[in-house]
Motif scaffolding. Structure first.
Motif, PDB file in Angstrom:
ATOM      1  N   ASN A  78     -17.237 -19.500  24.906  1.00 13.97           N
ATOM      2  CA  ASN A  78     -17.228 -20.752  24.146  1.00 13.97           C
ATOM      3  C   ASN A  78     -18.416 -20.843  23.187  1.00 13.97           C
ATOM      4  OD1 ASN A  78     -14.873 -21.671  25.349  1.00 13.97           O
ATOM      5  ND2 ASN A  78     -15.949 -22.713  26.989  1.00 13.97           N
ATOM      6  N   LYS A  79     -19.581 -20.439  23.650  1.00 12.29           N
ATOM      7  CA  LYS A  79     -20.789 -20.494  22.815  1.00 12.29           C
ATOM      8  C   LYS A  79     -20.664 -19.559  21.615  1.00 12.29           C
ATOM      9  CE  LYS A  79     -25.548 -18.991  23.094  1.00 12.29           C
ATOM     10  NZ  LYS A  79     -26.549 -18.427  23.978  1.00 12.29           N
TER      11      LYS A  79
ATOM     12  N   GLY B  35     -17.926 -20.695  19.192  1.00 13.61           N
ATOM     13  CA  GLY B  35     -18.324 -21.853  18.383  1.00 13.61           C
ATOM     14  C   GLY B  35     -19.276 -21.477  17.255  1.00 13.61           C
TER      15      GLY B  35
ATOM     16  N   ALA C 223     -17.358 -19.591  14.608  1.00 13.14           N
ATOM     17  CA  ALA C 223     -16.519 -20.474  13.788  1.00 13.14           C
ATOM     18  C   ALA C 223     -17.343 -21.169  12.711  1.00 13.14           C
ATOM     19  CB  ALA C 223     -15.818 -21.501  14.673  1.00 13.14           C
ATOM     20  N   VAL C 224     -18.528 -21.658  13.087  1.00 15.58           N
ATOM     21  CA  VAL C 224     -19.394 -22.337  12.119  1.00 15.58           C
ATOM     22  C   VAL C 224     -19.799 -21.386  10.993  1.00 15.58           C
ATOM     23  CG1 VAL C 224     -21.685 -23.365  11.816  1.00 15.58           C
ATOM     24  CG2 VAL C 224     -20.252 -24.069  13.738  1.00 15.58           C
TER      25      VAL C 224
ATOM     26  N   THR D 279     -18.314 -12.255  20.459  1.00 16.69           N
ATOM     27  CA  THR D 279     -17.123 -12.915  21.001  1.00 16.69           C
ATOM     28  C   THR D 279     -16.086 -11.882  21.415  1.00 16.69           C
ATOM     29  OG1 THR D 279     -17.510 -14.819  19.561  1.00 16.69           O
ATOM     30  CG2 THR D 279     -15.310 -14.614  20.500  1.00 16.69           C
TER      31      THR D 279
ATOM     32  N   THR E 264     -10.295 -19.777  29.863  1.00 18.01           N
ATOM     33  CA  THR E 264     -11.251 -20.893  29.753  1.00 18.01           C
ATOM     34  C   THR E 264     -10.917 -22.023  30.724  1.00 18.01           C
ATOM     35  OG1 THR E 264     -10.027 -21.863  27.907  1.00 18.01           O
ATOM     36  CG2 THR E 264     -11.880 -20.434  27.357  1.00 18.01           C
TER      37      THR E 264
END
Length: 124
Positions: A14-15, A18, A21-22, A60, A79
């Motif tokens: 998840n980290k 994220g 994605a940014v 990732t 997840t």
């Protein structure tokens, strides 16, 4: 012990996802402004943003490979702390080659549209 390891893997996925994605969004939306305002020297800071996005994409992907995750359905199940049953897993394995091509084409189309619109916006 297995539960603790799985939770840390979920947190890492998840980290990294994220952050990736940014920086992916930043990579797409900063290309044209960097070129417009800094000419070709704008590629220098843009390359830095791109490199960070690439780094977290690899991080990732490593977590996904370590946990044998390839499709969206497998990632969602992971997840949520569960695994797909055998039939669902075989269905997902059959979809993988097609999904990879579709993701590539879809990502390229979205990036092209965003960059084209931004180029039009900044050329006004």
């Amino acid at each position: 012990m297995k539960k603790e390891i799985k939770e840390t893997e979920i947190k890492k996925l998840n980290k990294y996802g994220g952050i990736y994605a940014v920086f992916l969004i930043l990579t797409v939306i900063t290309f044209v402004p960097f070129i417009v305002f800094m000419d070709w020297y704008g590629l220098i800071p843009w390359s830095g943003v791109y490199a960070i996005a690439l780094y977290f994409a690899f991080k990732t992907d490593k977590v996904k490979k370590d946990n044998h995750l390839s499709t969206y359905k497998e990632i969602v199940a992971f997840t949520e702390g569960r695994r797909l049953d055998e039939i669902e897993e075989q269905q997902e394995i059959g979809k993988r080659p097609y999904q990879t091509v579709m993701y590539m084409l879809g990502s390229a189309a979205i990036a092209f549209i965003v960059v084209y619109l931004m180029a039009k916006l900044f050329s006004l």
